[in-house]
Design a protein around this motif. Structure first.
Motif, short mmCIF file in Angstrom:
data_model
loop_
_atom_site.label_atom_id
_atom_site.label_comp_id
_atom_site.label_asym_id
_atom_site.label_seq_id
_atom_site.Cartn_x
_atom_site.Cartn_y
_atom_site.Cartn_z
N GLN A 1 4.80 3.46 0.71
CA GLN A 1 4.42 2.82 -0.56
C GLN A 1 5.48 3.11 -1.61
O GLN A 1 6.05 4.19 -1.65
N VAL A 2 5.73 2.12 -2.45
CA VAL A 2 6.72 2.24 -3.51
C VAL A 2 5.99 2.33 -4.84
O VAL A 2 5.09 1.54 -5.12
N GLN A 3 6.37 3.28 -5.67
CA GLN A 3 5.80 3.42 -7.01
C GLN A 3 6.74 2.77 -8.01
O GLN A 3 7.95 2.95 -7.94
N LEU A 4 6.15 2.03 -8.94
CA LEU A 4 6.93 1.28 -9.93
C LEU A 4 6.45 1.65 -11.33
O LEU A 4 5.24 1.62 -11.60
N GLY A 101 4.21 -4.53 2.85
CA GLY A 101 3.93 -3.83 1.62
C GLY A 101 4.19 -4.70 0.40
O GLY A 101 5.13 -5.49 0.37
N ASN A 102 3.33 -4.58 -0.56
CA ASN A 102 3.45 -5.33 -1.81
C ASN A 102 2.93 -4.43 -2.91
O ASN A 102 1.74 -4.12 -2.96
N ASP A 103 3.82 -3.99 -3.78
CA ASP A 103 3.48 -2.99 -4.79
C ASP A 103 3.67 -3.54 -6.19
O ASP A 103 4.58 -4.33 -6.43
N TRP A 104 2.82 -3.07 -7.11
CA TRP A 104 2.86 -3.51 -8.50
C TRP A 104 2.93 -2.32 -9.45
O TRP A 104 2.36 -1.26 -9.18
N GLY A 105 3.60 -2.53 -10.56
CA GLY A 105 3.59 -1.55 -11.62
C GLY A 105 2.35 -1.74 -12.47
O GLY A 105 1.52 -2.62 -12.22
N GLN A 106 2.24 -0.90 -13.51
CA GLN A 106 1.05 -0.93 -14.36
C GLN A 106 1.12 -2.01 -15.43
O GLN A 106 0.10 -2.33 -16.06
N GLY A 107 2.28 -2.58 -15.64
CA GLY A 107 2.44 -3.65 -16.62
C GLY A 107 2.90 -3.13 -17.97
O GLY A 107 2.61 -2.00 -18.36
N THR A 108 3.63 -3.98 -18.67
CA THR A 108 4.08 -3.66 -20.02
C THR A 108 3.91 -4.90 -20.90
O THR A 108 4.24 -6.01 -20.48
#
Length: 114
Positions: A1-4, A101-108
């Motif tokens: 998993q990738v953290q963004l 895998g499909n990873d998302w950040g928390q948003g800005t």
């Protein structure tokens, strides 16, 4: 998993500029695609720009000529120029793994207003 982790959002006047950053941690393969998406209340999340193998880029028609996506090491940037009120949205960083895998950040939040 990738953290963004995204950063760089804020309030800007029409015609102004902002640069968003997305710092990725974890394993990123050369064939993976990184991108930026945005979403406004009541609407579906939409693609803004992606960068893939060899630095190939893709842009939504609404941002062509104004936004530029680029990367350096494990950080992906979105340079946004000539911002318009309709660019106001929550911007999300995305990692799409070639091998899965499909990873998302928390948003800005980006707000373009006078």
């Amino acid at each position: 998993q990738v953290q963004l982790v995204e950063s760089g959002g804020g309030l800007v006047q029409p015609g102004g500029s902002l640069r968003l950053s997305c710092a990725a941690s974890g394993t990123i393969f050369r064939l993976d695609t990184m991108g930026w998406y945005r979403q406004t209340p009541g609407k579906r999340r939409e693609l803004v720009a992606t960068i893939g193998t060899g630095g190939s880029t893709k842009y939504a028609d609404s941002v062509k000529g104004r936004f530029t996506i680029y990367n350096a090491e494990k950080t992906v940037y979105l340079q946004m120029n000539s911002l318009k009120p309709e660019d106001t949205a929550v911007y999300y960083c995305n990692h799409a793994g070639y091998y899965g895998g499909n990873d998302w950040g928390q948003g800005t939040q980006v707000t373009v207003s006078s």
